[in-house]
Design an enzyme around this catalytic site. Structure first.
Site, PDB file in Angstrom:
ATOM      1  N   ASP A   1     -34.355  28.252  20.825  1.00  0.00           N
ATOM      2  CA  ASP A   1     -33.484  29.333  20.350  1.00  0.00           C
ATOM      3  C   ASP A   1     -33.832  30.654  21.028  1.00  0.00           C
ATOM      4  OD1 ASP A   1     -32.227  27.567  18.719  1.00  0.00           O
ATOM      5  OD2 ASP A   1     -33.312  28.154  16.892  1.00  0.00           O
TER       6      ASP A   1
ATOM      7  N   LYS B   1     -21.273  -1.326  19.370  1.00  0.00           N
ATOM      8  CA  LYS B   1     -19.896  -0.827  19.415  1.00  0.00           C
ATOM      9  C   LYS B   1     -19.804   0.308  18.412  1.00  0.00           C
ATOM     10  CE  LYS B   1     -15.064  -2.196  19.393  1.00  0.00           C
ATOM     11  NZ  LYS B   1     -14.518  -1.139  18.571  1.00  0.00           N
TER      12      LYS B   1
ATOM     13  N   GLU C   1     -17.932   7.432  23.877  1.00  0.00           N
ATOM     14  CA  GLU C   1     -17.490   7.533  22.500  1.00  0.00           C
ATOM     15  C   GLU C   1     -18.025   8.817  21.888  1.00  0.00           C
ATOM     16  OE1 GLU C   1     -15.762   4.851  22.131  1.00  0.00           O
ATOM     17  OE2 GLU C   1     -15.281   4.743  19.996  1.00  0.00           O
TER      18      GLU C   1
ATOM     19  N   LYS D   1     -20.576  -7.347  27.903  1.00  0.00           N
ATOM     20  CA  LYS D   1     -19.843  -7.118  29.155  1.00  0.00           C
ATOM     21  C   LYS D   1     -20.493  -7.926  30.272  1.00  0.00           C
ATOM     22  CE  LYS D   1     -18.830  -2.360  27.801  1.00  0.00           C
ATOM     23  NZ  LYS D   1     -19.257  -0.960  27.893  1.00  0.00           N
TER      24      LYS D   1
ATOM     25  N   CYS E   1     -18.082  19.220 -21.530  1.00  0.00           N
ATOM     26  CA  CYS E   1     -18.134  20.367 -22.445  1.00  0.00           C
ATOM     27  C   CYS E   1     -16.982  20.391 -23.446  1.00  0.00           C
ATOM     28  CB  CYS E   1     -18.155  21.668 -21.655  1.00  0.00           C
ATOM     29  SG  CYS E   1     -16.552  22.107 -20.967  1.00  0.00           S
TER      30      CYS E   1
HETATM   31  S1  IVH Z   1     -16.145  -0.585  26.548  1.00  0.00           S
HETATM   32  C1  IVH Z   1     -12.764  -1.905  29.044  1.00  0.00           C
HETATM   33  N1  IVH Z   1     -18.254  -0.149  25.057  1.00  0.00           N
HETATM   34  O1  IVH Z   1     -14.103   0.359  21.336  1.00  0.00           O
HETATM   35  C2  IVH Z   1     -13.896  -1.401  28.265  1.00  0.00           C
HETATM   36  N2  IVH Z   1     -16.130   0.374  24.185  1.00  0.00           N
HETATM   37  O2  IVH Z   1     -12.039  -1.583  20.787  1.00  0.00           O
HETATM   38  C3  IVH Z   1     -13.488  -0.625  27.112  1.00  0.00           C
HETATM   39  N3  IVH Z   1     -16.172   1.326  21.952  1.00  0.00           N
HETATM   40  O3  IVH Z   1     -11.611   2.014  23.139  1.00  0.00           O
HETATM   41  C4  IVH Z   1     -14.498   0.044  26.353  1.00  0.00           C
HETATM   42  N4  IVH Z   1     -18.344   1.305  21.687  1.00  0.00           N
HETATM   43  O4  IVH Z   1     -13.513   3.389  22.171  1.00  0.00           O
HETATM   44  C5  IVH Z   1     -16.924  -0.079  25.143  1.00  0.00           C
HETATM   45  N5  IVH Z   1     -20.187   0.212  23.845  1.00  0.00           N
HETATM   46  C6  IVH Z   1     -18.864   0.279  23.945  1.00  0.00           C
HETATM   47  C7  IVH Z   1     -18.068   0.782  22.899  1.00  0.00           C
HETATM   48  C8  IVH Z   1     -16.692   0.812  23.057  1.00  0.00           C
HETATM   49  C9  IVH Z   1     -17.177   1.623  21.140  1.00  0.00           C
HETATM   50  C10 IVH Z   1     -14.745   1.554  21.605  1.00  0.00           C
HETATM   51  C11 IVH Z   1     -13.965   2.203  22.705  1.00  0.00           C
HETATM   52  C12 IVH Z   1     -12.792   1.293  22.964  1.00  0.00           C
HETATM   53  C13 IVH Z   1     -12.754   0.483  21.720  1.00  0.00           C
HETATM   54  C14 IVH Z   1     -12.121  -0.868  21.961  1.00  0.00           C
END
Ligand code: IVH
Length: 672
Positions: A35, A114, A172, A289, A409
């Site tokens: 700060d 997620k 996000e 992924k 009350c």
């Molecule tokens: S990947 C093509 N990773 O979930 C890849 N999405 O249901 C798209 N989301 O619109 C997103 N956590 O807003 C990805 N670790 C994460 C995520 C995530 C939340 C949300 C995101 C997306 C939605 C799809």
């Protein structure tokens, strides 16, 4: 060092500390020291405004409120995700990928939480944040740049020297469980609507037109991917790319891991599900992924979702149970909240036997009866709520009634048609509202009792020394001296402040009573109009509605307040304790303005329009909104428009502001 160099150095130091704090989660200085640095920069910039640039950390909340959000077309579409709700759906996902590449021996996957928030795209050019947009329909989103700039977790500059020409960061924006609880507590205190869940709170905060409001919301961010990117070689896999983003200063989930197959995914799912309740933010599942970008590209996407990723959702935190009874709780502001008593049931690992039903409108809308089987939801640390009816109990369904008396009350409950919240009308008396009522009474613009802060009020109430505002005036030095942390000097000062507050004005006194929707201005108008407390206390709604700014609802609040005998007793006690104010002279009953109708139009320069209106009314004149043949005078301020034209057409007398002032002056001094 030159001023410019000093400013540059402070900025990079501040950015470095923000990075260590938010991204690495490993701060190297205290909050106070941070700060201090920030203030030093603010002071330097204030003294040398020529060096202020929009990308300075001091300028995050610089932008003016917007009229609306612009649109931004995403250069690379923002996709959504396919959902899996069972292990077999995850196996099928994994199978499809392997079937496509029979010759590849091992395909790595990444696993990450997620987050339940709002998907955004952050667009950086040469390392500088240029704009930020919501996902929208995936093709076009809303321009939320000014709001996103207020989030300190999001760097305005990327770190490092070897930065991409263009970089779209996908991620996000969310609100933590703690932040959400604090936001809703504040909303309850201010009597505002609460957010249903952290996701709504985050979305609502980003949708504010005034970035100053967004800046006060505890928004956080995690990056989870990239969109367009050029000018530097990106790693060839998701996991490494996320590491790269982190090195550039973006916050990436610490729970991102690499696994070799679907079994690794399912283990991760179990582990995260177990940790879910303890995470500081809400997650609604995990995301798998394919790690390798080439394989991702090869897989492509179907409709709006990629074939290389899937969201494995957690089961809903909703369960069914029986609604046994409904009780009403009274909050600090007198609001009655219906609380469901439930047959105990485990919701997401926690036993729940009470849940909020919000208010009577919600009960009606969801058509909930006692005896019904209802669905109960618990999201994170949020208070459990009854979502709706699952099964109606055919024979024993009992209707839920709002009590007519306050359960705390026994004062009357006031429920105005069209308002969601019902309230106890015993504001000055109700134990549930005590602390709030006393604090308001003592506040600066009310009775201005210096030294009576919230800690002390809580203490006095807890010790049973005061239960209403009238009791304040009976406090003694020896009582106060018993309190912990109360020095004799402060006790003396408090008694002196209390004594001083005995002499007040009718307007302040009215304001200090905390009658619903009677703010300072309304209190002043009421005092001006009724001239005495006794006259006001017996006024009915039509009489109250004569006062400017008092509409039917405010009038009803006032009538309900004085109709409650508990409140009247407290007022009498206050007067008996010596609280008094100078009597206002009775209203004029003669004078040349009595019964004359005025219309005010255009801008008045000396008097505010309300003030002019009050003064005229005090002299017995009426003030109307539109010009007609019955109008006696039109007062035309600067840039008066159609009303002036109409007055001229009807031959109504027109005067300017100077003439009005003269008229008011001559009537006040009693001249003919
Ligand atoms: S990947 C093509 N990773 O979930 C890849 N999405 O249901 C798209 N989301 O619109 C997103 N956590 O807003 C990805 N670790 C994460 C995520 C995530 C939340 C949300 C995101 C997306 C939605 C799809």
């Amino acid at each position: 060092m030159t001023i410019a160099a000093h400013i540059t150095q402070l900025r990079s130091e501040i950015e470095e500390h923000l990075y260590r704090y938010h991204v690495l989660d490993a701060p190297t200085i205290s909050d106070a020291a941070y700060d201090q640095l920030f203030r030093e920069l603010e002071q330097l910039e204030a003294a040398h405004p020529e060096y202020v640039t929009p990308d300075s950390p001091t300028q995050r909340v610089g932008a003016k409120p917007l009229a609306g959000f612009g649109e931004i077309r995403h250069r690379v579409a923002m996709l959504s995700l396919e959902n899996a709700f069972s292990e077999s759906e995850v196996q099928a996902f994994w199978q499809r990928i392997n079937d496509r590449f029979p010759h590849i021996k091992s395909i790595d996957l990444t696993c990450e939480p997620k987050l339940d928030g709002v998907a955004v795209n952050l667009h950086y050019e040469k390392g500088k944040l240029i704009y930020a947009a919501t996902r929208g329909d995936g093709e076009t989103g809303e321009d939320i740049t000014s709001n996103v700039r207020t989030i300190r977790m999001i760097p305005l500059h990327l770190r490092g020297t070897h930065l991409p020409e263009v970089l779209d960061v996908r991620g996000e924006i969310y609100i933590s469980k703690k932040g959400f609880a604090a936001l809703n507590e504040a909303a309850v205190r201010r009597d505002e609507k609460i957010f249903a869940n952290p996701r709504n709170a985050a979305a609502g905060s980003l949708r504010q037109l005034d970035p100053k409001i967004t800046a006060k919301r505890p928004l956080e961010f995690f990056a989870h991917g990239v969109g367009e990117m050029s000018g530097v070689d990106l790693p060839t896999a998701h996991f490494d790319c996320m590491r790269m983003l982190q090195a550039w200063g973006l916050r990436v989930s610490p729970d991102l891991i690499k696994v070799a197959d679907s079994e690794g995914c399912l283990n991760y799912y179990q582990a995260m599900q177990a940790r879910r309740a303890h995470l500081p933010y809400e997650i609604d599942g995990v995301v798998y992924k394919v790690n390798d970008y080439k394989i991702q590209q090869n897989l492509g996407f179907v409709a709006r979702a990629p074939r290389w990723a899937i969201a494995h959702k957690f089961p809903a935190e909703e369960v069914m149970t029986t609604l046994l009874a409904v009780e009403f709780q009274v909050g600090r502001t007198g609001a009655l909240t219906p609380v469901a008593r439930l047959a105990p049931v485990a919701v997401a690992g926690v036993m729940v036997s009470n849940a909020t039903l919000h208010n009577m409108d919600e009960i009606k809308r969801k058509d909930i009866h006692i005896g019904d089987k209802v669905m109960v939801r618990r999201a994170g640390d949020v208070i459990p709520e009854v979502v709706g009816v699952a099964v109606r109990h055919a024979h024993h369904a009992l209707e839920i009634h709002l009590p007519t008396m306050c359960p705390v009350c026994h004062s009357h409950v006031e429920h105005i048609a069209g308002e969601a919240v019902a309230r106890c009308s015993g504001g000055l008396f109700c134990p549930a509202q005590r602390v709030q009522a006393i604090l308001h009474f003592a506040s600066r613009r009310a009775m201005d009792i210096v030294g009576l802060g919230d800690k002390l009020v809580e203490q006095l109430v807890a010790e049973g020394m005061i239960s209403t505002i009238a009791d304040l005036y009976h406090l003694t030095l020896s009582q106060l001296a018993q309190l912990e942390r109360m020095a004799e000097k402060s006790a003396d000062n408090l008694l002196a402040a209390l004594d001083k507050s005995r002499t007040t004005t009718l307007a302040r006194f009215l304001f200090s009573l905390g009658i619903r929707e009677v703010g300072e201005a309304t209190a002043r108008q009421l005092a001006e109009h009724f001239r005495s407390l006794d006259a006001l206390m017996i006024a009915d709604t039509p009489a109250l509605e004569q006062v400017a700014d008092v509409g039917p609802i405010v009038a009803r609040h006032i009538v309900a307040f004085f109709a409650e005998k508990h409140n009247v007793k407290v007022i009498n006690d206050l007067r008996a304790a010596g609280v008094h104010w100078p009597a206002l002279p009775a209203r004029v009953s003669s004078g040349k303005l009595i019964g004359k109708t005025f219309v005010l139009t255009g801008t008045l320069n000396t008097l505010a329009r309300d003030e002019a209106k009050e003064k005229l009314q005090a002299l017995g004149a009426k003030v109307a909104g539109s010009v007609s043949a019955k109008t006696d005078f039109v007062v035309a301020g600067s840039d008066a428009g159609s009303k002036l034209a109409k007055a001229e057409a009807l031959g109504v007398k027109v005067m300017d502001e100077a003439a009005l002032l003269e008229l008011l002056q001559s009537n006040c001094s009693g001249a003919p």
